[in-house]
Design an enzyme around this catalytic site. Structure first.
Site, mmCIF file in Angstrom:
data_model
loop_
_atom_site.group_PDB
_atom_site.id
_atom_site.type_symbol
_atom_site.label_atom_id
_atom_site.label_comp_id
_atom_site.label_asym_id
_atom_site.label_seq_id
_atom_site.Cartn_x
_atom_site.Cartn_y
_atom_site.Cartn_z
ATOM 1 N N LYS A 150 14.434 1.676 -5.931
ATOM 2 C CA LYS A 150 14.031 2.031 -4.567
ATOM 3 C C LYS A 150 15.099 2.955 -3.997
ATOM 4 C CE LYS A 150 10.754 0.745 -1.562
ATOM 5 N NZ LYS A 150 9.377 0.331 -1.788
ATOM 6 N N GLY B 216 -4.037 -7.701 10.348
ATOM 7 C CA GLY B 216 -3.710 -6.307 10.055
ATOM 8 C C GLY B 216 -4.908 -5.563 9.510
ATOM 9 N N GLY C 125 -5.237 -2.149 8.926
ATOM 10 C CA GLY C 125 -4.864 -0.784 8.568
ATOM 11 C C GLY C 125 -5.573 -0.385 7.288
ATOM 12 N N VAL D 18 -5.087 -1.165 4.016
ATOM 13 C CA VAL D 18 -5.423 -2.244 3.082
ATOM 14 C C VAL D 18 -6.399 -3.230 3.729
ATOM 15 C CG1 VAL D 18 -4.479 -4.189 1.773
ATOM 16 C CG2 VAL D 18 -3.234 -2.030 1.848
HETATM 17 P P1 NAD Z 1 -1.034 0.194 7.670
HETATM 18 O O1 NAD Z 1 0.146 0.699 8.432
HETATM 19 O O2 NAD Z 1 -2.145 1.130 7.365
HETATM 20 O O3 NAD Z 1 -1.692 -1.073 8.406
HETATM 21 C C1 NAD Z 1 -0.959 -2.102 8.982
HETATM 22 C C2 NAD Z 1 -1.785 -2.642 10.140
HETATM 23 O O4 NAD Z 1 -1.143 -3.817 10.631
HETATM 24 C C3 NAD Z 1 -1.905 -1.678 11.317
HETATM 25 O O5 NAD Z 1 -3.255 -1.568 11.707
HETATM 26 C C4 NAD Z 1 -1.049 -2.328 12.404
HETATM 27 O O6 NAD Z 1 -1.519 -2.061 13.720
HETATM 28 C C5 NAD Z 1 -1.183 -3.790 12.054
HETATM 29 N N1 NAD Z 1 -0.127 -4.648 12.561
HETATM 30 C C6 NAD Z 1 1.203 -4.396 12.658
HETATM 31 N N2 NAD Z 1 1.839 -5.463 13.174
HETATM 32 C C7 NAD Z 1 0.906 -6.406 13.390
HETATM 33 C C8 NAD Z 1 0.955 -7.742 13.878
HETATM 34 N N3 NAD Z 1 2.086 -8.300 14.288
HETATM 35 N N4 NAD Z 1 -0.199 -8.444 13.956
HETATM 36 C C9 NAD Z 1 -1.373 -7.883 13.568
HETATM 37 N N5 NAD Z 1 -1.465 -6.626 13.081
HETATM 38 C C10 NAD Z 1 -0.346 -5.905 12.999
HETATM 39 O O7 NAD Z 1 -0.416 -0.419 6.331
HETATM 40 P P2 NAD Z 1 -1.175 -0.731 4.967
HETATM 41 O O8 NAD Z 1 -1.001 0.423 4.049
HETATM 42 O O9 NAD Z 1 -2.526 -1.245 5.263
HETATM 43 O O10 NAD Z 1 -0.263 -1.900 4.390
HETATM 44 C C11 NAD Z 1 -0.332 -3.211 4.929
HETATM 45 C C12 NAD Z 1 0.690 -4.103 4.239
HETATM 46 O O11 NAD Z 1 0.446 -4.109 2.833
HETATM 47 C C13 NAD Z 1 2.139 -3.634 4.397
HETATM 48 O O12 NAD Z 1 2.976 -4.768 4.416
HETATM 49 C C14 NAD Z 1 2.403 -2.838 3.104
HETATM 50 O O13 NAD Z 1 3.774 -2.816 2.775
HETATM 51 C C15 NAD Z 1 1.611 -3.675 2.117
HETATM 52 N N6 NAD Z 1 1.166 -2.945 0.934
HETATM 53 C C16 NAD Z 1 0.405 -1.847 1.046
HETATM 54 C C17 NAD Z 1 -0.038 -1.180 -0.098
HETATM 55 C C18 NAD Z 1 -0.937 0.012 -0.006
HETATM 56 O O14 NAD Z 1 -1.542 0.391 -1.018
HETATM 57 N N7 NAD Z 1 -1.093 0.630 1.166
HETATM 58 C C19 NAD Z 1 0.341 -1.633 -1.372
HETATM 59 C C20 NAD Z 1 1.126 -2.806 -1.474
HETATM 60 C C21 NAD Z 1 1.540 -3.445 -0.304
#
Ligand code: NAD
Length: 348
Positions: free
Chosen positions: A79, A178, A180, A182
């Site tokens: 990382k 959440g 977003g 995922v």
């Molecule tokens: P994203 O930023 O698109 O979505 C995150 C969502 O969580 C947002 O809509 C945000 O408003 C919401 N959020 C933040 N704080 C919150 C809270 N306290 N309560 C409720 N909702 C809240 O991120 P993502 O890409 O969807 O990733 C989500 C998680 O999965 C992260 O922890 C990321 O590290 C992990 N992850 C993502 C991927 C990927 O392919 N994108 C892969 C592995 C792990």
């Protein structure tokens, strides 16, 4: 640019990258290359101190070793972090950092993480070939979120089979924290499978939109960790499972996409003591890195490779739950032990 090699007992290589003229200070941490070149994203955010940035790089790179190994990928864990506000990053900072990555001669591959975009990866690629997450090119793997969500959905089924005796999600209630990238894809899979959804996000507009789309109930961000459901799927932020929140959970199982869901290593045992089956996050959310791996490894039959690796994730999770039951201990501890065994076998 000054590159200083830092000695750490836990990691193979740690570099401090510094150039005062362009305001660049960052670290590249290679935790392990036992299974292959280390892969893990580049993060840029303001840190309180160099110590905090270094600690983050060390912790996250170790996490990548576990995630990549558990996914059966021929990749190690690494990382990189850059200190500073991502909205103020400069091209010269990124290009200099790319040259620092080159000094590791392919032992570390970078990709997007917090504060980085596909455009930033394209810029890095003008200076280093050890970069994935590109928006275009022969092996560009695109948005990993749909694959991440697919892996979580399949992991939820494995979790349901072990906890409730059936992998069928029809009629099961899943609370999704959440909405977003995922979380939204996951809701699509769950809705199609007939699951009832309870949705929460800090973005109320998003909650309302998806509640209509998926005929779902809603909860506030505070309520979502205490609502009554079969499964909680954390898909927002890390460290949400702690002594306080675990005591208040009203679910039979937890399986979601967020990284580092357990606040401390004791929290796996706390969930276990409450009879809540926890799918270790670095196993369940490996779809994203599997997707990136197709780019790092220049895989030709990408779809087949992703299918095979996702089905291996299901098998690994199944094995983790079975062994946890036999040993009467937390699946989180078993997952770590299984990867430790894989790394020890490689060293032997
Ligand atoms: P994203 O930023 O698109 O979505 C995150 C969502 O969580 C947002 O809509 C945000 O408003 C919401 N959020 C933040 N704080 C919150 C809270 N306290 N309560 C409720 N909702 C809240 O991120 P993502 O890409 O969807 O990733 C989500 C998680 O999965 C992260 O922890 C990321 O590290 C992990 N992850 C993502 C991927 C990927 O392919 N994108 C892969 C592995 C792990």
């Amino acid at each position: 640019m000054q590159i200083t090699r830092l000695a750490t007992p836990t990691h193979e290589t740690v570099l401090r990258v510094h150039d005062a003229n362009i305001g660049l200070t960052g670290f590249i941490a290679v935790h392990s290359t036992k299974l292959g070149p280390a892969a893990g994203g580049l993060r840029m955010r303001p840190y309180d101190s160099e110590d905090a940035a270094l600690t983050d790089a060390l912790r996250l790179s170790e996490g990548m070793t576990y995630k990549n190994a558990a996914a059966g990928l021929p990749l190690g864990g690494g990382k990189a972090v850059i200190m500073g506000n991502a909205s103020q990053k400069s091209s010269s900072q990124l290009l200099t950092f790319a040259r620092a990555i080159n000094t590791l001669e392919g032992n570390y591959w970078t990709a997007e993480d917090m504060g980085m975009s596909p455009t930033d990866m394209s810029l890095l690629a003008t200076e280093t070939k050890f970069v994935a997450g590109l928006p275009n090119g022969p092996h560009a793997s695109g948005d990993p979120s749909p694959i991440t969500a697919r892996g979580i959905f399949e992991s939820i089924k494995v979790t349901a089979k072990h906890q409730f005796g059936s992998a069928d999600l029809n009629g099961r209630t899943v609370a999704v924290q959440g909405l977003g990238h995922v979380g939204t894809y996951l809701c699509e899979f769950l809705h199609k499978a007939g699951a009832k959804l309870i949705l929460a996000d800090i973005d109320q507009k998003r909650v309302a939109e998806l509640a209509t789309q998926f005929d779902a109930k809603t909860a506030t961000p505070d309520q979502i960790l205490t609502v009554k459901a079969d499964i909680l799927a954390p898909c927002a932020i890390g460290a949400i499972l702690n002594e306080d929140s675990i005591a208040k959970l009203n679910v039979g199982a937890v399986c979601g996409g967020a990284n580092n869901q357990l606040a401390t290593s004791e929290d796996g045992a706390r969930l276990y003591a409450r009879g809540i089956l926890y799918a270790p996050d670095f196993v369940a959310n490996a779809g994203g890195i599997i997707n990136v791996a197709t780019e790092v490894l220049a895989i030709k039959g990408r779809a087949t490779y992703v299918d095979e690796k996702l089905s291996a994730v299901e098998n690994t999770l199944d094995r983790i739950f079975s062994r946890a039951k036999t040993l009467d201990c937390s699946p989180a501890d078993v997952a770590v032990a299984i990867v430790d065994e894989m790394l020890a076998d490689q060293a032997a």
